[in-house]
Design a protein around this motif. Sequence first.
Motif, PDB file in Angstrom:
ATOM      1  N   ALA A   1      15.193  19.772  37.047  1.00  0.00           N
ATOM      2  CA  ALA A   1      14.675  20.657  35.997  1.00  0.00           C
ATOM      3  C   ALA A   1      13.534  21.560  36.450  1.00  0.00           C
ATOM      4  O   ALA A   1      13.351  22.651  35.899  1.00  0.00           O
ATOM      5  N   THR A   2      12.736  21.133  37.418  1.00  0.00           N
ATOM      6  CA  THR A   2      11.522  21.871  37.760  1.00  0.00           C
ATOM      7  C   THR A   2      11.754  22.850  38.906  1.00  0.00           C
ATOM      8  O   THR A   2      12.597  22.626  39.778  1.00  0.00           O
ATOM      9  N   ALA A   3      10.931  23.919  38.892  1.00  0.00           N
ATOM     10  CA  ALA A   3      10.995  24.918  39.967  1.00  0.00           C
ATOM     11  C   ALA A   3       9.669  24.964  40.720  1.00  0.00           C
ATOM     12  O   ALA A   3       9.360  25.943  41.392  1.00  0.00           O
ATOM     13  N   PHE A   4       8.868  23.910  40.599  1.00  0.00           N
ATOM     14  CA  PHE A   4       7.568  23.859  41.270  1.00  0.00           C
ATOM     15  C   PHE A   4       7.389  22.481  41.917  1.00  0.00           C
ATOM     16  O   PHE A   4       8.147  21.545  41.647  1.00  0.00           O
ATOM     17  N   ASP A   5       6.394  22.383  42.782  1.00  0.00           N
ATOM     18  CA  ASP A   5       6.094  21.104  43.419  1.00  0.00           C
ATOM     19  C   ASP A   5       5.364  20.197  42.427  1.00  0.00           C
ATOM     20  O   ASP A   5       4.399  20.618  41.788  1.00  0.00           O
ATOM     21  N   PHE A   6       5.865  18.987  42.293  1.00  0.00           N
ATOM     22  CA  PHE A   6       5.146  18.016  41.465  1.00  0.00           C
ATOM     23  C   PHE A   6       4.841  16.767  42.273  1.00  0.00           C
ATOM     24  O   PHE A   6       5.547  16.432  43.228  1.00  0.00           O
ATOM     25  N   GLY A   7       3.762  16.125  41.892  1.00  0.00           N
ATOM     26  CA  GLY A   7       3.393  14.865  42.513  1.00  0.00           C
ATOM     27  C   GLY A   7       3.407  13.750  41.487  1.00  0.00           C
ATOM     28  O   GLY A   7       3.685  13.978  40.308  1.00  0.00           O
ATOM     29  N   VAL A   8       3.122  12.549  41.940  1.00  0.00           N
ATOM     30  CA  VAL A   8       3.184  11.380  41.054  1.00  0.00           C
ATOM     31  C   VAL A   8       1.996  10.474  41.297  1.00  0.00           C
ATOM     32  O   VAL A   8       1.630  10.207  42.452  1.00  0.00           O
ATOM     33  N   TRP A   9       1.390  10.029  40.216  1.00  0.00           N
ATOM     34  CA  TRP A   9       0.421   8.938  40.254  1.00  0.00           C
ATOM     35  C   TRP A   9       1.081   7.696  39.670  1.00  0.00           C
ATOM     36  O   TRP A   9       1.943   7.807  38.791  1.00  0.00           O
ATOM     37  N   PRO A  10       0.657   6.528  40.114  1.00  0.00           N
ATOM     38  CA  PRO A  10       1.107   5.323  39.402  1.00  0.00           C
ATOM     39  C   PRO A  10       0.469   5.274  38.028  1.00  0.00           C
ATOM     40  O   PRO A  10      -0.532   5.961  37.773  1.00  0.00           O
ATOM     41  N   LEU A  11       1.021   4.473  37.138  1.00  0.00           N
ATOM     42  CA  LEU A  11       0.367   4.284  35.842  1.00  0.00           C
ATOM     43  C   LEU A  11      -1.011   3.676  36.095  1.00  0.00           C
ATOM     44  O   LEU A  11      -1.114   2.641  36.766  1.00  0.00           O
ATOM     45  N   PRO A  12      -2.085   4.285  35.595  1.00  0.00           N
ATOM     46  CA  PRO A  12      -3.416   3.710  35.820  1.00  0.00           C
ATOM     47  C   PRO A  12      -3.511   2.306  35.235  1.00  0.00           C
ATOM     48  O   PRO A  12      -3.028   2.043  34.129  1.00  0.00           O
ATOM     49  N   VAL A  13      -4.130   1.431  35.976  1.00  0.00           N
ATOM     50  CA  VAL A  13      -4.314   0.047  35.531  1.00  0.00           C
ATOM     51  C   VAL A  13      -5.803  -0.232  35.482  1.00  0.00           C
ATOM     52  O   VAL A  13      -6.482  -0.193  36.508  1.00  0.00           O
ATOM     53  N   GLY A  14      -6.308  -0.499  34.284  1.00  0.00           N
ATOM     54  CA  GLY A  14      -7.746  -0.619  34.098  1.00  0.00           C
ATOM     55  C   GLY A  14      -8.279  -2.025  34.118  1.00  0.00           C
ATOM     56  O   GLY A  14      -9.455  -2.244  33.796  1.00  0.00           O
ATOM     57  N   SER A  15      -7.458  -3.001  34.475  1.00  0.00           N
ATOM     58  CA  SER A  15      -7.897  -4.394  34.479  1.00  0.00           C
ATOM     59  C   SER A  15      -7.284  -5.125  35.667  1.00  0.00           C
ATOM     60  O   SER A  15      -6.119  -4.878  36.016  1.00  0.00           O
ATOM     61  N   PRO A  16      -8.026  -6.047  36.283  1.00  0.00           N
ATOM     62  CA  PRO A  16      -7.448  -6.827  37.393  1.00  0.00           C
ATOM     63  C   PRO A  16      -6.233  -7.639  36.964  1.00  0.00           C
ATOM     64  O   PRO A  16      -5.377  -7.963  37.790  1.00  0.00           O
ATOM     65  N   ASP A  17      -6.162  -7.979  35.687  1.00  0.00           N
ATOM     66  CA  ASP A  17      -5.016  -8.751  35.196  1.00  0.00           C
ATOM     67  C   ASP A  17      -3.874  -7.859  34.733  1.00  0.00           C
ATOM     68  O   ASP A  17      -2.816  -8.359  34.332  1.00  0.00           O
ATOM     69  N   GLY A  18      -4.083  -6.554  34.759  1.00  0.00           N
ATOM     70  CA  GLY A  18      -3.094  -5.640  34.206  1.00  0.00           C
ATOM     71  C   GLY A  18      -2.052  -5.221  35.215  1.00  0.00           C
ATOM     72  O   GLY A  18      -2.112  -5.544  36.404  1.00  0.00           O
ATOM     73  N   GLY A  19      -1.081  -4.461  34.725  1.00  0.00           N
ATOM     74  CA  GLY A  19      -0.024  -3.945  35.596  1.00  0.00           C
ATOM     75  C   GLY A  19       1.056  -3.300  34.769  1.00  0.00           C
ATOM     76  O   GLY A  19       1.163  -3.543  33.556  1.00  0.00           O
TER      77      GLY A  19
END
Length: 453
Positions: free
Chosen positions: A304-322
């Motif tokens: 769908a895109t005509a430009f360069d895109f990058g990716v971040w992981p879903l931010p995880v704000g806790s050591p127990d999170g994921g």
Amino acid sequence: MSTMQRIRGRKGLGAAGLLAAGGLALAACGSAEDPGDSAGGTSGGTDDGVTVDFWYSVSGVPADTLTALVDEFNEEHDDITVNAVFQGSYVDSMAKLTNSVQSGALPDVVQGGDTFSTYLNDTGLTVAPGEVAGVDGTTFDGEDLVPVLASYYTFGGELTSVPIMVSQPVVLYNTAMLEAAGIDPADAPGSITELFDTATAVHDATGTAGLTMFLDPWWSEQFTASEGLEYCTPDNGVGAEPADAFQYTTDAQVGLWEHLQRLVQDGSMLNTGTDGSASLTAFAAEEAAIMVQSSRIFGDAERATAFDFGVWPLPVGSPDGGAVPGGNSVWLVDEGSTDESLAASATFVQYLASPEVQERIFLETGYLPTSQEALASLEGQTTDVQQVALDQLARTTDSVPSAGCHTGAMNEARDAVRSAIEAVVGGADVAATWADAEQRGNDAIASYLDRLG
């Protein structure tokens, strides 16, 4: 056929209680407009071999890949024909499955969404893949599965279905738009709050929305897991006791949704409604710089895109999170089946789980490989975007928060959450809205446990 062996009979759990009288309120959800509607029930052995009815629910690039794999399987097996039939959404498919119990026209293999796993397990309509030998006499032992993914589909110590298209949430960004806003794409947000602040920064600097995400209950579950919290109690339903209550109203949860509401109100977030394709269209049209999506969107985003895109992981704000694994798995339906159709179905499922197929599914779609052998073989041949998703999967720990909520009432609870999200985005009082959704979820889970008996 001596090698066709059904190892033992089905469990026979609470199917009658769950399915009687539209037990899960799914029967009314089916759509006559779904393409490829099938009466099913054509499986069985004949002189020409065995036909396996396979109900699937993915669309777009993943559907193209899946149906191509089915075609190749059929070409390689003279005695097995897999009849792949699209059944609409996971909700539509489960509604049809419920209706089909009465007629006996059940599929042999069904692709179930992750939130239906507990329900499918509890119905007793299915049999664990480790209990059925394929036509070559081999059984699926699950030892090659990525442990955190196998855990999601394991009940009482037994793998109940085979994950084949598993996703996690990721954050796609338009590199040029971030740079125009003075934001270094290399600085990935460290929490959902930081992600939202980045969206505001883009909007303040450029006037363009910083964020878009379709309004889906999945984000409520992911934000909760990111904060290291349980979505349902006790123990997200993965402990010794079944989940008996939902948890939507902690200060952290309410605070995040109040923050998101402000983003919509000040234009930092573009509201594209509940349609995931609409958010992709907006992102592709550069109407928003950042898009929260499932990793399964990679193939469609490339298209769908005509430009360069990058990716971040879903931010995880806790050591127990994921990030909570999502996506789907395939289930062997043994209600009304024959030994021959079960063996053929097991062979097909083993094929879908094979390292070669899992590697291909990831490269073409973005659904994460469920095979450890596939993960190893992918080293050195992924794009930067794909590698972010693999790294996120590798970091995901087998914690209670990242397991996500396991309950057969998940679908009904999601309806309440979906309504809450739409209300919050529309300006409703956040705490009161989520308190109401939590009560509706608790009512649903109580009803489910009562039916289960």
